[in-house]
Design a protein around this motif. Structure first.
Motif, PDB file in Angstrom:
ATOM      1  N   THR A 109      -1.133   0.896  -2.165  1.00  0.00           N
ATOM      2  CA  THR A 109       0.005  -0.009  -2.282  1.00  0.00           C
ATOM      3  C   THR A 109       0.080  -0.874  -1.034  1.00  0.00           C
ATOM      4  O   THR A 109       0.112  -0.355   0.087  1.00  0.00           O
ATOM      5  CB  THR A 109       1.317   0.779  -2.446  1.00  0.00           C
ATOM      6  OG1 THR A 109       1.237   1.579  -3.629  1.00  0.00           O
ATOM      7  CG2 THR A 109       2.501  -0.173  -2.562  1.00  0.00           C
ATOM      8  N   LEU A 110       0.084  -2.167  -1.239  1.00  0.00           N
ATOM      9  CA  LEU A 110       0.203  -3.105  -0.128  1.00  0.00           C
ATOM     10  C   LEU A 110       1.655  -3.143   0.330  1.00  0.00           C
ATOM     11  O   LEU A 110       2.563  -3.350  -0.476  1.00  0.00           O
ATOM     12  CB  LEU A 110      -0.249  -4.494  -0.581  1.00  0.00           C
ATOM     13  CG  LEU A 110      -0.349  -5.582   0.489  1.00  0.00           C
ATOM     14  CD1 LEU A 110      -1.471  -5.269   1.464  1.00  0.00           C
ATOM     15  CD2 LEU A 110      -0.593  -6.943  -0.169  1.00  0.00           C
ATOM     16  N   THR A 111       1.876  -2.933   1.621  1.00  0.00           N
ATOM     17  CA  THR A 111       3.243  -2.935   2.146  1.00  0.00           C
ATOM     18  C   THR A 111       3.534  -4.144   3.031  1.00  0.00           C
ATOM     19  O   THR A 111       4.673  -4.573   3.131  1.00  0.00           O
ATOM     20  CB  THR A 111       3.523  -1.646   2.945  1.00  0.00           C
ATOM     21  OG1 THR A 111       2.595  -1.557   4.037  1.00  0.00           O
ATOM     22  CG2 THR A 111       3.382  -0.420   2.053  1.00  0.00           C
ATOM     23  N   GLU A 112       2.497  -4.693   3.674  1.00  0.00           N
ATOM     24  CA  GLU A 112       2.662  -5.892   4.494  1.00  0.00           C
ATOM     25  C   GLU A 112       1.399  -6.738   4.390  1.00  0.00           C
ATOM     26  O   GLU A 112       0.300  -6.210   4.218  1.00  0.00           O
ATOM     27  CB  GLU A 112       2.899  -5.538   5.972  1.00  0.00           C
ATOM     28  CG  GLU A 112       4.183  -4.791   6.255  1.00  0.00           C
ATOM     29  CD  GLU A 112       4.334  -4.498   7.739  1.00  0.00           C
ATOM     30  OE1 GLU A 112       3.898  -5.338   8.565  1.00  0.00           O
ATOM     31  OE2 GLU A 112       4.861  -3.429   8.069  1.00  0.00           O
ATOM     32  N   SER A 113       1.575  -8.051   4.521  1.00  0.00           N
ATOM     33  CA  SER A 113       0.426  -8.951   4.460  1.00  0.00           C
ATOM     34  C   SER A 113       0.733 -10.231   5.216  1.00  0.00           C
ATOM     35  O   SER A 113       1.801 -10.822   5.039  1.00  0.00           O
ATOM     36  CB  SER A 113       0.086  -9.284   3.002  1.00  0.00           C
ATOM     37  OG  SER A 113      -0.932 -10.254   2.928  1.00  0.00           O
ATOM     38  N   ALA A 114      -0.203 -10.648   6.072  1.00  0.00           N
ATOM     39  CA  ALA A 114      -0.071 -11.904   6.811  1.00  0.00           C
ATOM     40  C   ALA A 114      -1.407 -12.633   6.771  1.00  0.00           C
ATOM     41  O   ALA A 114      -2.469 -12.030   6.963  1.00  0.00           O
ATOM     42  CB  ALA A 114       0.347 -11.641   8.256  1.00  0.00           C
ATOM     43  N   VAL A 115      -1.379 -13.928   6.514  1.00  0.00           N
ATOM     44  CA  VAL A 115      -2.605 -14.718   6.384  1.00  0.00           C
ATOM     45  C   VAL A 115      -3.278 -14.893   7.743  1.00  0.00           C
ATOM     46  O   VAL A 115      -2.641 -15.292   8.717  1.00  0.00           O
ATOM     47  CB  VAL A 115      -2.309 -16.098   5.775  1.00  0.00           C
ATOM     48  CG1 VAL A 115      -3.596 -16.914   5.672  1.00  0.00           C
ATOM     49  CG2 VAL A 115      -1.670 -15.959   4.412  1.00  0.00           C
TER      50      VAL A 115
END
Length: 261
Positions: A71-77
């Motif tokens: 499960t993805l909880t955080e994402s930044a490009v």
């Protein structure tokens, strides 16, 4: 529950619900994984933006017990790869590379060098004027890292050195060059120009020397000048080889062929 943080290249995106998506990503430390991004289309502090194809992100995720779905909880490009979406040839080249990564890598297997190769290739394509050299170097690098690099210096059956001039036989079954006497060992071997065979051998070395741990684009690809006939034959040989390895043809192949006309 443990959290993992790494960088990831988005290879595939599938709708999961009205607000969520399933991402298939190649990560720097954990290999290829499936990640559910719950509520990503609603927006929120956890997601800087909805992950797009071929972009590189700094991600935080949790893993299920099977170790390949999380499960993805955080994402930044980190790199939005905007250049890939600006030109059709770049987009289809990136789609083809993603297809190879999805088909030839196992989920949950650490692939740090493959990640670096892929990140460099996607970054190179995003700004390339000539897409084909970047794709060729990526393909040869991927074959090398996965243990499938074709042997082109000498016949894979008898060991006799490859002659520089004239057409040669390339066998996907045997994994490389076959001399005239040994060609009968593989009825499905194809004939390619000697220049294409030499190019395949040279690109294998180039892929090894161009690979960087930081995932930077290989500068050497931009300096390669490949004549059209050799490029066509090399494309045909690699299509033949990858079809054999994957046991089916590429879905994006018909779009890729336009790069070599």
């Amino acid at each position: 529950m443990s959290y993992h943080r790494t960088r990831a290249i988005i290879l595939r995106k599938t709708d999961y619900s009205n607000t969520s998506v399933v991402l298939n990503a190649l990560t720097q430390e954990s290999g290829r994984l499936g990640l559910i991004a719950k509520g990503v289309r609603r927006g929120g502090a956890a997601y800087e933006t909805e992950p797009e194809l071929f972009t590189i992100h700094d991600v935080v995720f949790t893993l299920r017990r099977n170790g390949v779905m999380g499960t993805l909880t955080e994402s930044a490009v980190i790199d939005d790869m905007h250049g890939i979406r600006r030109k059709v040839d770049r987009f289809w080249a990136a789609s083809y590379m993603a297809e190879l990564l999805l088909d030839l890598t196992a989920e949950g297997q650490p692939l740090t060098e493959v990640y670096a190769l892929a990140a460099g290739a996607f970054r190179g394509i995003a700004r390339a004027q000539k897409v084909a050299p970047h794709v060729f170097i990526f393909e040869m690098g991927l074959l090398r890292l996965l243990g499938h690099e074709p042997s082109m210096a000498a016949c894979v059956e008898c060991g006799s050195p490859r002659k520089r001039a004239g057409a040669v036989a390339f066998s996907a079954l045997k994994g490389g060059y076959l001399c005239k006497d040994c060609r009968r060992t593989d009825p499905n071997a194809i004939t390619i120009r000697g220049s294409a065979a030499a190019l395949m051998q040279a690109l294998g070395k180039s892929a090894q020397s161009s690979r960087r741990a930081d995932g930077a684009a290989p500068a050497r690809a931009d300096r390669l000048n490949i004549d059209r006939d050799s490029a066509r034959d090399l494309r045909r040989a690699l299509n033949h080889f990858f079809t054999f390895l994957r046991e089916r043809p590429s879905k994006t192949l018909k779009y890729m062929q336009a790069l070599y006309r």
